[in-house]
Design an enzyme around this catalytic site. Structure first.
Site, mmCIF file in Angstrom:
data_model
loop_
_atom_site.group_PDB
_atom_site.id
_atom_site.type_symbol
_atom_site.label_atom_id
_atom_site.label_comp_id
_atom_site.label_asym_id
_atom_site.label_seq_id
_atom_site.Cartn_x
_atom_site.Cartn_y
_atom_site.Cartn_z
ATOM 1 N N LEU A 41 1.340 -1.339 0.180
ATOM 2 C CA LEU A 41 0.111 -0.134 0.062
ATOM 3 C C LEU A 41 0.906 1.438 -0.010
ATOM 4 O O LEU A 41 1.561 1.770 0.853
ATOM 5 C CB LEU A 41 -0.812 0.173 0.992
ATOM 6 N N ASP A 42 1.190 2.194 -1.209
ATOM 7 C CA ASP A 42 1.823 3.086 -1.294
ATOM 8 C C ASP A 42 1.588 3.952 -0.100
ATOM 9 O O ASP A 42 0.872 3.942 0.984
ATOM 10 C CB ASP A 42 1.839 3.556 -2.299
ATOM 11 N N HIS A 43 3.247 4.359 0.341
ATOM 12 C CA HIS A 43 2.795 5.747 1.506
ATOM 13 C C HIS A 43 2.081 6.884 2.242
ATOM 14 O O HIS A 43 1.439 7.157 2.981
ATOM 15 C CB HIS A 43 4.125 6.079 1.796
ATOM 16 N N SER A 45 -0.648 6.679 0.772
ATOM 17 C CA SER A 45 -2.296 5.576 0.808
ATOM 18 C C SER A 45 -2.493 5.098 2.086
ATOM 19 O O SER A 45 -1.817 4.889 2.895
ATOM 20 C CB SER A 45 -2.549 4.320 -0.289
ATOM 21 N N ARG A 141 0.641 1.461 -8.398
ATOM 22 C CA ARG A 141 0.083 2.850 -8.459
ATOM 23 C C ARG A 141 -1.878 2.467 -8.351
ATOM 24 O O ARG A 141 -2.331 3.873 -9.552
ATOM 25 C CB ARG A 141 0.357 3.929 -8.222
#
Length: 180
Positions: A41-43, A45, A141
């Protein structure tokens, strides 16, 4: 062991920071030893991250062949009309190829979420709306790129489910052990 964790905004999905200056990591949240993130999970998000100490389980949760559905609440900039929502439902063409069709619904009211720090910028002249968007793949993403491709840039992204695992009432930084 399988852990459901509510990953806060601006936290990396790893236990060590390799960046300068160092960013926040999972190490600060008192997670059990020996677990690692099953997926990413992207930083920038937020929301549900599953962690496990079982490699086979991690594979089942993350391998695209298993098509685990992931649902996100997405705050987008702009007004999502039916044409834009239908484009997401059909799948959109990204620079790395077409996406699988997504399930998309316009949320009539914003979801009840914790405040984000820092807050999402608010522009008086540009409306924002919330979508519930479910995908069954997990490209880099992907949700952000999908919404941008139809003219709805993502302002905030919160993952709320992975397969049959839900975020529930976990607050940012909280975790609980869940069944497999």
């Amino acid at each position: 062991m399988l852990i459901a964790f509510n990953k806060p905004f601006n936290v990396l999905c790893q236990f060590t920071a390799r960046s300068v200056p160092p960013r926040r990591t999972l190490a600060e949240f008192g997670l059990p030893p020996g677990v690692y993130a099953a997926g990413r999970l992207d930083h920038d998000s937020e929301g549900l991250l599953l962690l496990t100490d079982d490699g086979a389980l991690a594979h089942r949760l993350t391998d695209p062949r298993h098509k685990q559905a992931k649902t996100y609440w997405v705050q987008v900039e702009g007004a999502p009309d039916e044409a834009k929502l239908d484009a997401l439902r059909r799948g959109v063409l990204l620079n790395d190829g077409p996406t699988r069709p997504a399930q998309v619904a316009l949320l009539e009211t914003p979801p009840a979420l914790w405040p984000r720090d820092p807050p999402v910028r608010h522009r008086k002249t540009v409306p924002d709306h919330w979508l519930a968007l479910t995908i069954s793949e997990g490209r880099n993403r992907q949700v952000r790129r999908m919404t941008a491709a139809v003219g709805l840039p993502t302002l905030r992204l919160v993952r709320v489910t992975i397969g049959n695992h839900a975020l529930g009432d976990l607050q940012p930084g909280q975790w609980r052990e869940v069944g497999r």
